[in-house]
Write a protein that holds these residues in place. Structure first.
Motif, PDB file in Angstrom:
ATOM      1  N   TYR A 189       0.814  -1.220   0.000  1.00 41.27           N
ATOM      2  CA  TYR A 189       0.000   0.000   0.000  1.00 41.27           C
ATOM      3  C   TYR A 189       0.846   1.267   0.000  1.00 41.27           C
ATOM      4  O   TYR A 189       0.432   2.287  -0.562  1.00 41.27           O
ATOM      5  CB  TYR A 189      -1.004   0.006   1.164  1.00 41.27           C
ATOM      6  CG  TYR A 189      -0.443   0.392   2.498  1.00 41.27           C
ATOM      7  CD1 TYR A 189      -0.534   1.705   2.964  1.00 41.27           C
ATOM      8  CD2 TYR A 189       0.185  -0.544   3.321  1.00 41.27           C
ATOM      9  CE1 TYR A 189      -0.028   2.071   4.198  1.00 41.27           C
ATOM     10  CE2 TYR A 189       0.689  -0.190   4.561  1.00 41.27           C
ATOM     11  CZ  TYR A 189       0.590   1.115   4.989  1.00 41.27           C
ATOM     12  OH  TYR A 189       1.098   1.478   6.207  1.00 41.27           O
ATOM     13  N   LYS A 190       2.045   1.214   0.580  1.00 40.90           N
ATOM     14  CA  LYS A 190       2.911   2.395   0.551  1.00 40.90           C
ATOM     15  C   LYS A 190       3.571   2.549  -0.817  1.00 40.90           C
ATOM     16  O   LYS A 190       3.760   3.667  -1.293  1.00 40.90           O
ATOM     17  CB  LYS A 190       3.964   2.321   1.645  1.00 40.90           C
ATOM     18  CG  LYS A 190       3.399   2.584   3.025  1.00 40.90           C
ATOM     19  CD  LYS A 190       4.482   2.680   4.076  1.00 40.90           C
ATOM     20  CE  LYS A 190       3.860   2.984   5.423  1.00 40.90           C
ATOM     21  NZ  LYS A 190       4.884   3.095   6.479  1.00 40.90           N
ATOM     22  N   PHE A 191       3.907   1.424  -1.437  1.00 41.25           N
ATOM     23  CA  PHE A 191       4.509   1.481  -2.768  1.00 41.25           C
ATOM     24  C   PHE A 191       3.565   2.134  -3.775  1.00 41.25           C
ATOM     25  O   PHE A 191       3.988   2.878  -4.646  1.00 41.25           O
ATOM     26  CB  PHE A 191       4.923   0.077  -3.236  1.00 41.25           C
ATOM     27  CG  PHE A 191       5.430   0.063  -4.637  1.00 41.25           C
ATOM     28  CD1 PHE A 191       6.669   0.611  -4.949  1.00 41.25           C
ATOM     29  CD2 PHE A 191       4.664  -0.453  -5.666  1.00 41.25           C
ATOM     30  CE1 PHE A 191       7.134   0.630  -6.255  1.00 41.25           C
ATOM     31  CE2 PHE A 191       5.118  -0.437  -6.978  1.00 41.25           C
ATOM     32  CZ  PHE A 191       6.358   0.103  -7.275  1.00 41.25           C
ATOM     33  N   VAL A 192       2.281   1.870  -3.659  1.00 39.43           N
ATOM     34  CA  VAL A 192       1.305   2.414  -4.616  1.00 39.43           C
ATOM     35  C   VAL A 192       0.467   3.551  -4.019  1.00 39.43           C
ATOM     36  O   VAL A 192      -0.644   3.812  -4.471  1.00 39.43           O
ATOM     37  CB  VAL A 192       0.395   1.293  -5.196  1.00 39.43           C
ATOM     38  CG1 VAL A 192       1.202   0.320  -6.028  1.00 39.43           C
ATOM     39  CG2 VAL A 192      -0.370   0.599  -4.107  1.00 39.43           C
ATOM     40  N   LYS A 193       1.016   4.245  -3.059  1.00 39.62           N
ATOM     41  CA  LYS A 193       0.290   5.322  -2.378  1.00 39.62           C
ATOM     42  C   LYS A 193      -0.310   6.328  -3.364  1.00 39.62           C
ATOM     43  O   LYS A 193      -1.502   6.639  -3.291  1.00 39.62           O
ATOM     44  CB  LYS A 193       1.221   6.057  -1.408  1.00 39.62           C
ATOM     45  CG  LYS A 193       0.566   7.249  -0.725  1.00 39.62           C
ATOM     46  CD  LYS A 193       1.525   7.955   0.222  1.00 39.62           C
ATOM     47  CE  LYS A 193       0.833   9.156   0.860  1.00 39.62           C
ATOM     48  NZ  LYS A 193       1.718   9.811   1.853  1.00 39.62           N
ATOM     49  N   GLU A 194       0.492   6.844  -4.276  1.00 40.11           N
ATOM     50  CA  GLU A 194       0.003   7.854  -5.225  1.00 40.11           C
ATOM     51  C   GLU A 194      -1.175   7.312  -6.039  1.00 40.11           C
ATOM     52  O   GLU A 194      -2.170   8.000  -6.259  1.00 40.11           O
ATOM     53  CB  GLU A 194       1.142   8.269  -6.164  1.00 40.11           C
ATOM     54  CG  GLU A 194       0.745   9.287  -7.203  1.00 40.11           C
ATOM     55  CD  GLU A 194       1.869   9.583  -8.196  1.00 40.11           C
ATOM     56  OE1 GLU A 194       1.542  10.032  -9.310  1.00 40.11           O
ATOM     57  OE2 GLU A 194       3.052   9.373  -7.887  1.00 40.11           O
ATOM     58  N   ALA A 195      -1.069   6.067  -6.463  1.00 40.82           N
ATOM     59  CA  ALA A 195      -2.139   5.467  -7.270  1.00 40.82           C
ATOM     60  C   ALA A 195      -3.399   5.229  -6.444  1.00 40.82           C
ATOM     61  O   ALA A 195      -4.517   5.426  -6.939  1.00 40.82           O
ATOM     62  CB  ALA A 195      -1.657   4.153  -7.880  1.00 40.82           C
ATOM     63  N   LEU A 196      -3.237   4.793  -5.191  1.00 43.37           N
ATOM     64  CA  LEU A 196      -4.405   4.596  -4.324  1.00 43.37           C
ATOM     65  C   LEU A 196      -5.126   5.912  -4.074  1.00 43.37           C
ATOM     66  O   LEU A 196      -6.364   5.963  -4.089  1.00 43.37           O
ATOM     67  CB  LEU A 196      -3.999   3.929  -3.010  1.00 43.37           C
ATOM     68  CG  LEU A 196      -3.664   2.450  -3.096  1.00 43.37           C
ATOM     69  CD1 LEU A 196      -3.023   1.963  -1.800  1.00 43.37           C
ATOM     70  CD2 LEU A 196      -4.915   1.632  -3.418  1.00 43.37           C
ATOM     71  N   ILE A 197      -4.365   6.975  -3.867  1.00 44.83           N
ATOM     72  CA  ILE A 197      -4.975   8.295  -3.683  1.00 44.83           C
ATOM     73  C   ILE A 197      -5.675   8.728  -4.970  1.00 44.83           C
ATOM     74  O   ILE A 197      -6.788   9.257  -4.935  1.00 44.83           O
ATOM     75  CB  ILE A 197      -3.928   9.323  -3.216  1.00 44.83           C
ATOM     76  CG1 ILE A 197      -3.498   8.984  -1.778  1.00 44.83           C
ATOM     77  CG2 ILE A 197      -4.461  10.751  -3.319  1.00 44.83           C
ATOM     78  CD1 ILE A 197      -2.309   9.780  -1.261  1.00 44.83           C
ATOM     79  N   ARG A 198      -5.045   8.474  -6.097  1.00 41.27           N
ATOM     80  CA  ARG A 198      -5.657   8.785  -7.390  1.00 41.27           C
ATOM     81  C   ARG A 198      -6.994   8.064  -7.558  1.00 41.27           C
ATOM     82  O   ARG A 198      -7.973   8.626  -8.034  1.00 41.27           O
ATOM     83  CB  ARG A 198      -4.686   8.393  -8.499  1.00 41.27           C
ATOM     84  CG  ARG A 198      -5.207   8.549  -9.889  1.00 41.27           C
ATOM     85  CD  ARG A 198      -4.154   8.102 -10.912  1.00 41.27           C
ATOM     86  NE  ARG A 198      -4.741   7.982 -12.224  1.00 41.27           N
ATOM     87  CZ  ARG A 198      -4.196   7.341 -13.228  1.00 41.27           C
ATOM     88  NH1 ARG A 198      -3.016   6.771 -13.082  1.00 41.27           N
ATOM     89  NH2 ARG A 198      -4.808   7.273 -14.390  1.00 41.27           N
ATOM     90  N   LYS A 199      -7.049   6.810  -7.143  1.00 40.12           N
ATOM     91  CA  LYS A 199      -8.250   5.993  -7.333  1.00 40.12           C
ATOM     92  C   LYS A 199      -9.320   6.290  -6.279  1.00 40.12           C
ATOM     93  O   LYS A 199     -10.500   6.416  -6.612  1.00 40.12           O
ATOM     94  CB  LYS A 199      -7.857   4.504  -7.285  1.00 40.12           C
ATOM     95  CG  LYS A 199      -9.010   3.530  -7.353  1.00 40.12           C
ATOM     96  CD  LYS A 199      -9.611   3.454  -8.731  1.00 40.12           C
ATOM     97  CE  LYS A 199     -10.702   2.385  -8.779  1.00 40.12           C
ATOM     98  NZ  LYS A 199     -11.506   2.475  -9.966  1.00 40.12           N
ATOM     99  N   PHE A 200      -8.921   6.376  -5.014  1.00 41.35           N
ATOM    100  CA  PHE A 200      -9.903   6.442  -3.925  1.00 41.35           C
ATOM    101  C   PHE A 200      -9.904   7.748  -3.143  1.00 41.35           C
ATOM    102  O   PHE A 200     -10.813   7.979  -2.343  1.00 41.35           O
ATOM    103  CB  PHE A 200      -9.695   5.282  -2.946  1.00 41.35           C
ATOM    104  CG  PHE A 200      -9.860   3.926  -3.575  1.00 41.35           C
ATOM    105  CD1 PHE A 200     -11.097   3.503  -4.021  1.00 41.35           C
ATOM    106  CD2 PHE A 200      -8.775   3.085  -3.722  1.00 41.35           C
ATOM    107  CE1 PHE A 200     -11.257   2.244  -4.597  1.00 41.35           C
ATOM    108  CE2 PHE A 200      -8.924   1.825  -4.305  1.00 41.35           C
ATOM    109  CZ  PHE A 200     -10.165   1.409  -4.743  1.00 41.35           C
ATOM    110  N   GLY A 201      -8.895   8.585  -3.309  1.00 44.34           N
ATOM    111  CA  GLY A 201      -8.846   9.862  -2.596  1.00 44.34           C
ATOM    112  C   GLY A 201      -7.968   9.835  -1.354  1.00 44.34           C
ATOM    113  O   GLY A 201      -7.655   8.770  -0.806  1.00 44.34           O
ATOM    114  N   THR A 202      -7.607  11.024  -0.901  1.00 49.49           N
ATOM    115  CA  THR A 202      -6.718  11.173   0.254  1.00 49.49           C
ATOM    116  C   THR A 202      -7.365  10.676   1.540  1.00 49.49           C
ATOM    117  O   THR A 202      -6.705  10.024   2.354  1.00 49.49           O
ATOM    118  CB  THR A 202      -6.306  12.655   0.408  1.00 49.49           C
ATOM    119  OG1 THR A 202      -5.706  13.088  -0.814  1.00 49.49           O
ATOM    120  CG2 THR A 202      -5.321  12.836   1.541  1.00 49.49           C
ATOM    121  N   ASP A 203      -8.641  10.974   1.745  1.00 50.50           N
ATOM    122  CA  ASP A 203      -9.310  10.540   2.971  1.00 50.50           C
ATOM    123  C   ASP A 203      -9.315   9.020   3.085  1.00 50.50           C
ATOM    124  O   ASP A 203      -9.061   8.470   4.165  1.00 50.50           O
ATOM    125  CB  ASP A 203     -10.750  11.069   3.040  1.00 50.50           C
ATOM    126  CG  ASP A 203     -10.803  12.575   3.219  1.00 50.50           C
ATOM    127  OD1 ASP A 203      -9.773  13.180   3.608  1.00 50.50           O
ATOM    128  OD2 ASP A 203     -11.878  13.156   2.965  1.00 50.50           O
TER     129      ASP A 203
END
Length: 187
Positions: A161-175
């Protein structure tokens, strides 16, 4: 598994480690397999719009595949994907001087030609998201071609989850990502 908002998340994305090791795998995830990169409906429109700016970055084989199949394909199951070259390489794959597979879309982005990085499924990898009516399943996809990435991730102690942090935020948002980090601290 645990729930975050309208997602059901595999604990593996917290418990497993991963850092892409392109020098070892040479980008095999973009050239191995039997399907193109999964696409979201909105992404097909983006691909149609940006193709003229991405085309100069493509290999001739990629251009031929895209121009014969389209900038995306629809599978028999109705799934949207990037087209393939002869059933193997993603049509958007290019190679650097060390024969490492890279993404022509991302190269156009890096060169400032377009403002869209690449399909979110590629950005998220090794996480795969499957959308259902009421929720989305967020899972870690284990693939042998990424064994070196797992080894490097373990050495560097970087969870998926840390490796793909930017992508997870892109997909689901910062919150959503902030909530994921809170859950991860409980493991």
């Amino acid at each position: 598994m645990f729930q975050l908002g309208k997602t059901i998340v595999s604990e593996d994305i917290i418990e497993k480690d991963f850092v892409c090791n392109l020098s070892a795998c040479k980008g095999a995830c973009c050239i191995d397999g039997d399907a193109g990169a999964p696409l979201e409906q909105e992404e097909t429109k983006i691909l149609e719009t940006i193709y003229p700016k991405v085309k100069p970055f493509l290999r001739q084989k990629g251009i031929e595949a895209i121009e014969s199949q389209g900038v995306f394909i629809t599978t028999e199951d109705g799934e949207l994907e990037t087209p393939l070259i002869n059933g193997a390489d993603c049509a958007y794959v290019i190679f650097d001087k060390n024969n490492v597979a890279l993404c022509a879309i991302e190269e156009a982005y890096n060169q400032g030609e377009i403002s869209w990085k690449k399909p979110v499924s590629c950005h998220l990898y090794p996480i795969r998201v499957k959308d259902y009516t009421e929720f989305s399943a967020v899972n870690y996809h284990r693939w042998q071609v990424c064994d070196d990435a797992c080894t490097l991730g373990k050495e560097l102690q970087v969870p998926v989850y840390k490796f793909v942090k930017e992508a997870l935020i892109r997909k689901f948002g910062t919150d959503w990502y902030d909530e994921l980090e809170k859950v991860a601290k409980t493991f």
